[in-house]
Design an enzyme around this catalytic site. Structure first.
Site, PDB file in Angstrom:
ATOM      1  N   LYS A  76       0.768  -1.245  -0.147  1.00 32.46           N
ATOM      2  CA  LYS A  76       0.038   0.039  -0.064  1.00 32.46           C
ATOM      3  C   LYS A  76       0.866   1.332   0.003  1.00 32.46           C
ATOM      4  O   LYS A  76       0.444   2.390   0.546  1.00 32.46           O
ATOM      5  CB  LYS A  76      -0.834  -0.032   1.234  1.00 32.46           C
ATOM      6  CG  LYS A  76      -1.976  -1.248   1.379  1.00 32.46           C
ATOM      7  CD  LYS A  76      -2.965  -0.915   2.295  1.00 32.46           C
ATOM      8  CE  LYS A  76      -3.843  -2.226   2.386  1.00 32.46           C
ATOM      9  NZ  LYS A  76      -3.374  -2.983   3.509  1.00 32.46           N
ATOM     10  N   GLY A 117       7.927  -6.899  -7.490  1.00 35.03           N
ATOM     11  CA  GLY A 117       6.984  -7.638  -8.424  1.00 35.03           C
ATOM     12  C   GLY A 117       6.820  -6.465  -9.577  1.00 35.03           C
ATOM     13  O   GLY A 117       7.378  -5.586  -9.824  1.00 35.03           O
ATOM     14  N   ASP A 118       5.809  -7.006 -10.484  1.00 32.99           N
ATOM     15  CA  ASP A 118       5.367  -6.014 -11.595  1.00 32.99           C
ATOM     16  C   ASP A 118       5.172  -4.765 -11.155  1.00 32.99           C
ATOM     17  O   ASP A 118       5.624  -3.824 -11.798  1.00 32.99           O
ATOM     18  CB  ASP A 118       3.991  -6.729 -11.934  1.00 32.99           C
ATOM     19  CG  ASP A 118       3.377  -6.295 -12.930  1.00 32.99           C
ATOM     20  OD1 ASP A 118       4.078  -6.247 -14.261  1.00 32.99           O
ATOM     21  OD2 ASP A 118       2.366  -5.910 -13.199  1.00 32.99           O
ATOM     22  N   GLY A 119       4.328  -4.366 -10.173  1.00 25.63           N
ATOM     23  CA  GLY A 119       3.867  -3.065  -9.670  1.00 25.63           C
ATOM     24  C   GLY A 119       5.336  -2.243  -9.225  1.00 25.63           C
ATOM     25  O   GLY A 119       5.362  -1.001  -9.396  1.00 25.63           O
ATOM     26  N   THR A 140       8.397 -12.629  -7.164  1.00 26.58           N
ATOM     27  CA  THR A 140       7.036 -12.709  -7.055  1.00 26.58           C
ATOM     28  C   THR A 140       6.798 -14.333  -6.796  1.00 26.58           C
ATOM     29  O   THR A 140       7.477 -15.068  -7.451  1.00 26.58           O
ATOM     30  CB  THR A 140       6.287 -12.452  -8.593  1.00 26.58           C
ATOM     31  OG1 THR A 140       5.089 -13.461  -8.598  1.00 26.58           O
ATOM     32  CG2 THR A 140       7.316 -12.656  -9.629  1.00 26.58           C
ATOM     33  N   ASP A 142       4.124 -15.746  -7.562  1.00 30.10           N
ATOM     34  CA  ASP A 142       3.142 -16.057  -8.598  1.00 30.10           C
ATOM     35  C   ASP A 142       3.938 -16.325  -9.950  1.00 30.10           C
ATOM     36  O   ASP A 142       2.904 -16.932 -10.892  1.00 30.10           O
ATOM     37  CB  ASP A 142       2.089 -14.831  -9.017  1.00 30.10           C
ATOM     38  CG  ASP A 142       1.131 -14.664  -7.727  1.00 30.10           C
ATOM     39  OD1 ASP A 142       1.164 -15.428  -6.540  1.00 30.10           O
ATOM     40  OD2 ASP A 142       0.357 -13.467  -7.456  1.00 30.10           O
ATOM     41  N   ARG A 177     -14.017 -38.021   0.106  1.00 32.54           N
ATOM     42  CA  ARG A 177     -14.481 -36.782   0.030  1.00 32.54           C
ATOM     43  C   ARG A 177     -14.157 -35.892  -1.289  1.00 32.54           C
ATOM     44  O   ARG A 177     -12.848 -36.372  -1.782  1.00 32.54           O
ATOM     45  CB  ARG A 177     -13.969 -35.779   1.237  1.00 32.54           C
ATOM     46  CG  ARG A 177     -14.951 -36.258   2.104  1.00 32.54           C
ATOM     47  CD  ARG A 177     -14.466 -35.335   3.476  1.00 32.54           C
ATOM     48  NE  ARG A 177     -15.592 -35.484   4.455  1.00 32.54           N
ATOM     49  CZ  ARG A 177     -15.409 -35.127   5.966  1.00 32.54           C
ATOM     50  NH1 ARG A 177     -14.011 -34.932   6.162  1.00 32.54           N
ATOM     51  NH2 ARG A 177     -16.252 -35.411   6.664  1.00 32.54           N
ATOM     52  N   ARG A 186      -3.245 -14.611  -8.368  1.00 26.96           N
ATOM     53  CA  ARG A 186      -4.216 -13.637  -8.815  1.00 26.96           C
ATOM     54  C   ARG A 186      -4.552 -13.386  -9.988  1.00 26.96           C
ATOM     55  O   ARG A 186      -5.799 -13.618 -10.320  1.00 26.96           O
ATOM     56  CB  ARG A 186      -3.522 -12.119  -8.415  1.00 26.96           C
ATOM     57  CG  ARG A 186      -4.183 -10.907  -8.834  1.00 26.96           C
ATOM     58  CD  ARG A 186      -3.628  -9.776  -7.929  1.00 26.96           C
ATOM     59  NE  ARG A 186      -3.901  -9.829  -6.582  1.00 26.96           N
ATOM     60  CZ  ARG A 186      -4.929  -9.289  -6.375  1.00 26.96           C
ATOM     61  NH1 ARG A 186      -5.922  -8.774  -6.918  1.00 26.96           N
ATOM     62  NH2 ARG A 186      -5.248  -9.233  -5.007  1.00 26.96           N
ATOM     63  N   ILE A 287       0.559 -18.763   4.185  1.00 30.73           N
ATOM     64  CA  ILE A 287       1.577 -20.057   4.543  1.00 30.73           C
ATOM     65  C   ILE A 287       2.473 -20.131   3.266  1.00 30.73           C
ATOM     66  O   ILE A 287       3.558 -20.548   3.486  1.00 30.73           O
ATOM     67  CB  ILE A 287       0.615 -21.239   4.672  1.00 30.73           C
ATOM     68  CG1 ILE A 287       0.242 -21.044   6.206  1.00 30.73           C
ATOM     69  CG2 ILE A 287       1.580 -22.652   4.554  1.00 30.73           C
ATOM     70  CD1 ILE A 287      -0.597 -22.026   6.635  1.00 30.73           C
TER      71      ILE A 287
HETATM   72  O1  F6P Z   1       1.135 -11.060  -5.820  1.00 27.40           O
HETATM   73  C1  F6P Z   1       1.258 -12.125  -4.791  1.00 27.40           C
HETATM   74  C2  F6P Z   1       0.204 -12.542  -3.912  1.00 27.40           C
HETATM   75  O2  F6P Z   1       0.624 -13.572  -3.249  1.00 27.40           O
HETATM   76  C3  F6P Z   1      -1.058 -12.824  -4.777  1.00 27.40           C
HETATM   77  O3  F6P Z   1      -1.010 -14.200  -5.304  1.00 27.40           O
HETATM   78  C4  F6P Z   1      -1.949 -12.406  -3.740  1.00 27.40           C
HETATM   79  O4  F6P Z   1      -3.202 -12.195  -4.401  1.00 27.40           O
HETATM   80  C5  F6P Z   1      -1.618 -11.450  -3.034  1.00 27.40           C
HETATM   81  O5  F6P Z   1      -0.305 -11.351  -2.964  1.00 27.40           O
HETATM   82  C6  F6P Z   1      -2.106 -11.384  -1.428  1.00 27.40           C
HETATM   83  O6  F6P Z   1      -1.437 -10.166  -0.942  1.00 27.40           O
HETATM   84  P1  F6P Z   1      -1.844  -9.605   0.524  1.00 27.40           P
HETATM   85  O7  F6P Z   1      -0.514  -9.849   1.199  1.00 27.40           O
HETATM   86  O8  F6P Z   1      -2.229  -8.136   0.168  1.00 27.40           O
HETATM   87  O9  F6P Z   1      -2.905 -10.422   0.979  1.00 27.40           O
END
Ligand code: F6P
Length: 362
Positions: A76, A117-119, A140, A142, A177, A186, A287
């Site tokens: 943020k 990461g990207d941002g 990342t 991801d 199950r 994401r 986790i």
């Molecule tokens: O971008 C990495 C990530 O792990 C995403 O897969 C996930 O949506 C996000 O971060 C969760 O971030 P936060 O720490 O804000 O819950």
């Protein structure tokens, strides 16, 4: 003395500390360089009083094995879109990059290494365009950056998810199950796809391949009718049914919707559609982001750290470190942020998963 600054931005990721340690160790070999760290990404530079610390041997000793980041982080704190809370509690986003550039220029850093990461790399690019000597290090879990074949943290996340998946298989089998396990991802389903292959899932749902609930039900029924009375599903948090959107909600001060709960939604959809078996849900969550990085991720993170400092020594700014075709190299930040790394549904990885009998619900 020349001064380098390092910071970690965005969500944390196993291997960040190994990068910080590697940059420090390589910098220490140059008698005219010293390394500083900004706390909580660029917030350490923007905040009053400033939170910038000198990195020392004591600070980095043994940290390569630790998850998280000793410099803290935030998702943020984007200076291009900075969240500001108004007296009435609403949050507006402001461009603070000019104020940041002014502060960075006054601090006279000779190199700034932004691990993110990207941002975060878009921020690196914007600052570089405004004259700041930026170097990016990709991060990342991801695996969603296209300029590098792989990033540290991804393998650790897949290992955590696979270990958890293996545990869910034994309990699914005992109770006949359907077990749904939600993993991070994401916009890209890399963690889900690798976990599905490693763990032997029956069904894998990823954002890139919207699912049809009827196809999932058919697959479950086939398994039960053949006497295999249990099913394990891996679903990426960003997966969604054909014609519907992701599951989650907005969070104050965040630019993104917080994704969470596709496992429960899928479970409800299965029950409503008449699923024959009992369904249980597990959301793995953060986790996957914590704990000790695997040896592979420690190695990759260390290589990235050394390379990042060497780029600074060579004066090669505006670049992001990469690992491509088994080579550590770098690309211009512009190229680094141009494309997103989605799972290609025609790739061999997806074909191989189908070859193993994994259904994508399509
Ligand atoms: O971008 C990495 C990530 O792990 C995403 O897969 C996930 O949506 C996000 O971060 C969760 O971030 P936060 O720490 O804000 O819950």
């Amino acid at each position: 003395m020349k001064k380098a600054l390092i910071l970690t931005g965005g969500g944390d990721c196993p291997g960040l500390n190994a990068v910080i340690r590697a940059v420090y160790k390589r910098a220490k070999q140059e008698p005219d360089w010293e390394l500083y760290g900004s706390i909580e990404a660029f917030n350490g530079v923007l905040s009053e009083p400033r939170q910038i610390i000198k990195i020392t041997s004591e600070l980095v000793a043994g940290i390569h094995v630790k998850g998280g980041t000793i410099l803290k982080t935030t998702n943020k704190g984007n200076p291009l879109n900075f969240p500001v809370e108004k007296p009435d509690g609403t949050v507006v986003f402001e461009d603070r990059s000019d104020a940041l550039v002014e502060k960075l220029k006054a601090l006279k850093f000779d190199a700034i290494i932004n691990v993110g990461g990207d941002g975060s790399q878009r921020i690196s690019k914007a600052l570089f365009d405004k004259g700041i000597p930026m170097i990016g290090v990709p991060k990342t879990i991801d695996n969603d950056l296209s300029a590098t074949d792989v990033t540290f943290g991804f393998q650790t996340a897949v290992q955590v998810a696979t270990d958890s998946f293996d545990k869910l298989v034994t309990t699914a089998e005992s109770h006949h199950r359907v077990m749904i396990m939600e993993v991070m991802g994401r916009d890209a389903g890399w963690i889900a796809l690798h976990t599905a292959i490693a763990g032997g899932a029956e069904i894998c749902l990823i954002p890139e391949i919207p699912y049809d609930i009827k196809k999932i039900l058919e697959r479950i029924s086939q398994r039960y009718s053949r006497g295999k009375g249990f099913v394990n599903i891996v679903v990426a948090e960003g997966a969604h049914a054909i014609g519907s959107t992701t599951v989650g909600e907005g969070e104050k001060g965040s630019e993104h919707k917080r994704l969470r709960g596709i496992a429960y939604q899928l479970s409800d959809e299965l029950k409503a559609a008449g699923c024959v078996a009992e369904v249980r849900e597990t959301i793995l969550g953060h986790i996957q982001r914590g704990g000790t990085p695997t040896a592979y991720d420690r190695v990759l993170a260390s290589l990235f750290g050394v390379k990042a400092f060497e780029l600074a020594l060579e004066g090669k700014f505006g670049q992001m470190v990469t690992f491509r075709n088994n080579q550590i190299s770098s690309v211009p930040l512009e190229e680094a942020t141009r494309e997103y790394n989605y799972v290609d549904k025609n790739s061999y990885l997806v074909k191989a998963a189908r070859g193993l009998g994994i259904s994508f619900g399509d």
